[in-house]
Design an enzyme around this catalytic site. Structure first.
Site, PDB file in Angstrom:
ATOM      1  N   GLN A 134      16.928   8.664   1.976  1.00 54.31           N
ATOM      2  CA  GLN A 134      16.910   8.512   0.516  1.00 54.31           C
ATOM      3  C   GLN A 134      16.205   9.707  -0.126  1.00 54.31           C
ATOM      4  O   GLN A 134      16.671  10.246  -1.138  1.00 54.31           O
ATOM      5  CB  GLN A 134      16.193   7.212   0.163  1.00 54.31           C
ATOM      6  N   HIS A 168       3.654   1.746  -1.749  1.00 54.50           N
ATOM      7  CA  HIS A 168       3.910   2.009  -3.167  1.00 54.50           C
ATOM      8  C   HIS A 168       2.629   2.499  -3.855  1.00 54.50           C
ATOM      9  O   HIS A 168       2.666   3.444  -4.648  1.00 54.50           O
ATOM     10  CB  HIS A 168       4.372   0.731  -3.874  1.00 54.50           C
ATOM     11  N   GLU A 202       0.819  -1.218   0.000  1.00 53.43           N
ATOM     12  CA  GLU A 202       0.000   0.000   0.000  1.00 53.43           C
ATOM     13  C   GLU A 202       0.856   1.273   0.000  1.00 53.43           C
ATOM     14  O   GLU A 202       0.411   2.322  -0.474  1.00 53.43           O
ATOM     15  CB  GLU A 202      -0.942  -0.052   1.212  1.00 53.43           C
TER      16      GLU A 202
END
Ligand code: AMP
Length: 299
Positions: A153, A37, A35
């Site tokens: 990131q 993504h 979920e």
């Protein structure tokens, strides 16, 4: 939805969509979709006319002894999910579609890549930014979507895109969680029932720190110490339990401005990470996403 492995063919599809007047949104992933993504894909679908996603388990971001070989792979199921979410193009390259033995170029984001997860996983973010730079050059999206779940990131990718003048707007999506607070992750599949129960302590520790900031605590050290203790109590091997500046990722003593409360550790052999970013202005505390559009000419 078209599924394509070859970079040149991806470019042709994207060029066609752009000639038709569409803006292009791009969601890079390593597959084993959940979920978290899906929420990024929905964001892309809502904001752009043509949505591309990629699935590539990038070997260059895994260190020796990490979980590259056993990383979950479910391309058929993932493709079905992406199609159902309205993705137009799935870029699913093989390793040789992206890398060649002749490659010599490295991308290194100084100062941000060697701290936090980068200290525990040397070279990890060099692999991440190399593949993200390549994917952005292949797809050339107007917008690309990254999750706050992987906060370091997200910061590094924004810095890299700005520094290399990649003409893309980086959009950060909120962390999607399970009912007990555990951030969704493809790696949660590694957890057995006992570890899965204990894993909720990760977000529990961060949420407790957040509540103490909301209650007026402005000193980072006691909060970091409590987070570490909570993780140890739950059986984690702790990589870090830290409060850092949201832009520089350097530890802070006093909590003000944009800070990132972040923890990482291993539970029964599975490495888990989580975080919350806060903007603290005097007595006002607001949870935020680490998005810095002002860093980029194209933000
Ligand atoms: P991965 O497949 O783990 O490389 O993740 C692909 C993208 O999905 C990255 O931008 C992640 O930050 C994002 N992502 C992963 N888990 C979550 C989550 N629980 N909530 C929001 N985004 C996520």
């Amino acid at each position: 939805m078209k599924t394509i492995a070859a970079p040149r063919a991806v470019r042709e599809e994207i060029d066609r969509a752009k000639r038709g007047g569409a803006t292009v949104g791009f969601v890079p992933t390593m597959g084993a979709l959940h979920e978290g993504h899906a929420s990024l894909v929905r964001l892309a679908r809502a904001r752009t006319g043509f949505v591309a996603a990629s699935i590539f388990v990038n070997p260059k971001q895994f260190g020796a002894g990490e979980d590259l070989a056993r990383y979950p792979r479910s391309l058929d199921r993932d493709a079905e999910l992406l199609a159902s979410l309205g993705v137009d193009l799935l870029f699913a390259p093989g390793e040789r579609d992206l890398y060649s033995p002749r490659d010599r170029t490295r991308v290194f984001v100084e100062g941000l890549s060697n701290v936090l997860c980068g200290a525990a996983r040397p070279g990890h973010f060099d692999g991440v930014v190399l593949v993200v730079a390549k994917l952005l050059n292949i797809v050339r999206p107007d917008e690309a979507y990254f999750g706050q779940k992987d906060a370091q990131q997200a910061v590094i990718v924004q810095r890299m895109a700005a520094d290399l003048d990649i003409p893309v707007r980086i959009v950060i999506g909120a962390t999607v969680r399970e009912a007990d607070g555990l951030a969704m992750s493809s790696r949660n599949a590694y957890l057995d029932a006992d570890a899965r129960r204990r894993a909720s302590a990760l977000y529990g520790a961060i949420a407790e720190a957040k509540r103490r900031v909301e209650a007026g605590e402005r000193s980072a050290a006691p909060l970091a110490a409590t987070m570490e203790r909570r993780l140890l109590e739950a059986g984690f091997g702790v990589d870090y339990a830290a409060i850092v500046d949201g832009e520089t990722l350097r530890p802070v003593e006093e909590i003000r401005g944009t800070v990132l409360i972040a923890c990482a550790g291993a539970l029964a052999g599975t490495r888990l990470i989580d975080n919350v970013a806060l903007r603290v202005d005097g007595g006002a505390v607001e949870e935020v996403l680490l998005a810095f559009p002002e860093w980029s000419r194209y933000g």
